[in-house]
Enzyme design. Sequence first.
Site, PDB file in Angstrom:
ATOM      1  N   ALA A   1       0.826  -1.208   0.000  1.00 29.55           N
ATOM      2  CA  ALA A   1       0.000   0.000   0.000  1.00 29.55           C
ATOM      3  C   ALA A   1       0.854   1.249   0.000  1.00 29.55           C
ATOM      4  O   ALA A   1       2.044   1.195   0.288  1.00 29.55           O
ATOM      5  CB  ALA A   1      -0.919   0.009   1.218  1.00 29.55           C
ATOM      6  N   ASN A   2       0.219   2.382  -0.337  1.00 26.81           N
ATOM      7  CA  ASN A   2       0.839   3.690  -0.171  1.00 26.81           C
ATOM      8  C   ASN A   2       0.320   4.296   1.130  1.00 26.81           C
ATOM      9  O   ASN A   2      -0.737   3.908   1.603  1.00 26.81           O
ATOM     10  CB  ASN A   2       0.398   4.618  -1.304  1.00 26.81           C
ATOM     11  CG  ASN A   2       1.208   4.421  -2.555  1.00 26.81           C
ATOM     12  OD1 ASN A   2       1.497   3.307  -2.947  1.00 26.81           O
ATOM     13  ND2 ASN A   2       1.548   5.523  -3.184  1.00 26.81           N
ATOM     14  N   ARG A   3       1.039   5.285   1.626  1.00 26.91           N
ATOM     15  CA  ARG A   3       0.538   6.045   2.763  1.00 26.91           C
ATOM     16  C   ARG A   3      -0.474   7.062   2.271  1.00 26.91           C
ATOM     17  O   ARG A   3      -0.165   7.842   1.374  1.00 26.91           O
ATOM     18  CB  ARG A   3       1.668   6.854   3.388  1.00 26.91           C
ATOM     19  CG  ARG A   3       2.501   6.106   4.332  1.00 26.91           C
ATOM     20  CD  ARG A   3       3.448   7.077   5.020  1.00 26.91           C
ATOM     21  NE  ARG A   3       4.659   6.380   5.402  1.00 26.91           N
ATOM     22  CZ  ARG A   3       4.734   5.544   6.431  1.00 26.91           C
ATOM     23  NH1 ARG A   3       3.676   5.332   7.195  1.00 26.91           N
ATOM     24  NH2 ARG A   3       5.862   4.938   6.707  1.00 26.91           N
TER      25      ARG A   3
END
Length: 226
Positions: free
Chosen positions: A33-35
């Site tokens: 995931a990305n932040r």
Amino acid sequence: LLGASPQKSLAGKRVIVTSGPTHEPIDPVRYLANRSSGKQGHAIAAAAAAAGADVTLVSGPVSIADPAGVRTVHVETAQQMLAAVEEALPVDIAVCAAAVADWRPDSEGGQKMKKDGSGAAPDLRLVENPDILLSLSRHHTLRPRLVVGFAAETENVIEHARAKLERKGCDLIVANDVSQATGIMGGDRNTVHLVAAGSVEDWAEMGKADVATRLVDRVAEMLVAK
Ligand code: CTP
Ligand code: CA
């Protein structure tokens, strides 16, 4: 007229906003995931609704509430986000604020991966995800009249945003400098630069709700000018 409500700048317009991260499954218990908190994208969806638009918010997994007065579609992956966006077309305006994972594991194993006791780590094969912003900008039949992208950069912010504007074929890039304290992801404030073909506006640091309201105003003006 006494008591008349002010003209809503996006009355009758349809808007899509993407927000939050995407989660790309590695196996049933793990993901890439990305932040992203989703705060800025959700605030834009709420501001567009307040301006009278019919808003579809396509959100990846976030811990914040669905904004009131907005149709929220919950997705996990980039592929699902793209499908939900396409489902919501046609629209007048698209704002892609999501932090989409650029890559996903090439096959989600059906079972949880187990350590084999040898100390060896698994090889994760990644494949590129669809680019939702690009596919909207280059849409052959249903391109929104205005396509807005975001760019989180840590250096040469304007230069990178200009290149992204060109490469993505969108009408506006909202660039934020995530190297500054205010740009820290998950916070409530933001410092942004609006980069369009041949123009840059540097906005002072402000709350994400104020960025959203001002952005919706600017986009409404751009739509009229188009
Ligand atoms: N975006 C998207 N779909 C993707 C990747 C990005 O819609 N698969 C959108 C983001 O929502 C954002 C814009 O594209 O509006 C820019 O995202 P960014 O990650 O900054 O750009 P990339 O093209 O992915 O380039 P890089 O990460 O290498 O800087
Ligand atoms: Ca990216």
